[in-house]
Design a protein around this motif. Structure first.
Motif, mmCIF file in Angstrom:
data_model
loop_
_atom_site.group_PDB
_atom_site.id
_atom_site.type_symbol
_atom_site.label_atom_id
_atom_site.label_comp_id
_atom_site.label_asym_id
_atom_site.label_seq_id
_atom_site.Cartn_x
_atom_site.Cartn_y
_atom_site.Cartn_z
ATOM 1 N N ALA A 1 0.836 -1.199 0.000
ATOM 2 C CA ALA A 1 0.000 0.000 0.000
ATOM 3 C C ALA A 1 0.871 1.250 0.000
ATOM 4 O O ALA A 1 0.592 2.219 -0.717
ATOM 5 C CB ALA A 1 -0.929 -0.011 1.217
ATOM 6 N N GLU A 2 1.954 1.221 0.792
ATOM 7 C CA GLU A 2 2.887 2.349 0.832
ATOM 8 C C GLU A 2 3.558 2.545 -0.526
ATOM 9 O O GLU A 2 3.685 3.673 -1.021
ATOM 10 C CB GLU A 2 3.934 2.106 1.915
ATOM 11 C CG GLU A 2 4.934 3.230 2.090
ATOM 12 C CD GLU A 2 5.971 2.942 3.165
ATOM 13 O OE1 GLU A 2 6.928 3.747 3.285
ATOM 14 O OE2 GLU A 2 5.838 1.918 3.870
ATOM 15 N N ASP B 1 1.027 3.780 -3.187
ATOM 16 C CA ASP B 1 0.686 5.181 -2.954
ATOM 17 C C ASP B 1 1.805 6.101 -3.445
ATOM 18 O O ASP B 1 1.544 7.157 -4.034
ATOM 19 C CB ASP B 1 0.440 5.404 -1.465
ATOM 20 C CG ASP B 1 0.028 6.833 -1.162
ATOM 21 O OD1 ASP B 1 -1.023 7.270 -1.663
ATOM 22 O OD2 ASP B 1 0.773 7.511 -0.424
ATOM 23 N N SER C 1 -3.520 -3.761 -8.957
ATOM 24 C CA SER C 1 -3.076 -2.615 -9.751
ATOM 25 C C SER C 1 -2.592 -3.053 -11.127
ATOM 26 O O SER C 1 -2.795 -2.345 -12.123
ATOM 27 C CB SER C 1 -1.968 -1.842 -9.023
ATOM 28 O OG SER C 1 -0.799 -2.618 -8.905
#
Length: 270
Positions: free
Chosen positions: A88-89, A92, A141
């Motif tokens: 997630a990091e 982002d 993604s």
């Protein structure tokens, strides 16, 4: 990008220009060799290791020498919670991922009946389940972009059995199976999944093994003599195979495994 849109002629550009790659086990050995080559070939990188410090050291060096964007994250790939947070990091920060290299692994060798439940789980959780955790985190993604190249670092142990190496071959056979299964599952949606099976490569783990022997140099010579090419492989030789499989030059290669062992696994006996 569809297959017909890719120009296979030489462009003079780095082979991974504009690509975003996440590499696990990036703090040393094969993982750091892949990171170095990918950065030289134009990729921006997320380097993941069990703790962030080794990956950060590699990343700082690569940013200085290549000018690429590199971030380091720490996560235990056997933990889906840690993997999800790390991805997630990364997503982002980078806005997506084009390439995933699953290189994180642990050697667990022993006698089957003396293998503890803890060692069994440590082997399978890191070498097999860990790769699945990372793929599962990367897939949404990639599927949204209809584009993604995944390369799993398996092992010659996934092809041939060496007595006394249990349960490591179980995990690596499973990783090759995971590669083939997911490669077929997502082939029509723009995702390729392949694996590489290195033989004896001069990594820090191999060096630790040699140093544990009564005569390290004699053992090194013995192992080299077992190989048809009479030398031990180097991490960058695995990295170049990963570069090819992770790039658009290999767009018709999917759900397969590439052996990099100097031909050793083809010998019946010696």
């Amino acid at each position: 990008m569809n297959a017909s849109a890719y120009d296979f002629t030489a462009t003079g550009q780095p082979r991974l220009q504009g690509k975003r790659a996440l590499i696990t086990g990036a703090g040393s050995g094969i993982g750091s060799a892949i990171a170095e080559l990918f950065a030289r070939e134009g990729a921006d990188l997320v380097l993941l290791d069990l703790t962030a410090a080794p990956a950060k050291a590699v990343g700082e060096r690569l940013m200085e020498t290549t000018g690429r964007r590199v971030m380091a994250v720490g996560a235990d790939v056997s933990s889906s919670t840690q993997v999800d947070a790390a991805f997630a990091e990364a997503l982002d920060a980078f806005g997506g991922l084009d390439i995933l290299i699953n290189c994180a692994g642990v050697n667990v060798f022993g006698d089957p009946l003396q293998t503890s439940e803890q060692d069994w789980r440590r082997c399978l959780d890191t070498n097999l389940t860990g790769a699945w955790h990372c793929i599962r985190a990367a897939l949404p993604s990639m599927l949204a972009a209809s584009y993604g190249h995944i390369v799993n670092i398996a092992s010659v142990h996934g092809h041939k059995i060496i007595p006394g190496a249990f349960p490591y071959p179980v995990a690596k056979h499973g990783l090759i199976g995971l590669t083939r299964s997911l490669g077929i599952e997502y082939a029509a949606r723009g995702i390729r999944v392949n694996s590489i099976s290195p033989g004896l490569i001069m990594t820090p783990a191999a060096e630790r093994y040699f140093q544990s022997c009564p005569d390290p140099e004699a053992e090194r010579r013995h192992q080299a003599e077992l190989l048809p090419c009479k030398r031990i492989g180097r991490p960058e030789e695995v990295a170049y195979a990963a570069l090819f499989l992770a790039g658009d030059e290999a767009r018709f290669i999917n759900a397969t495994d590439v052996l990099i062992d100097g031909g050793r696994s083809q010998i019946y006996h010696d």
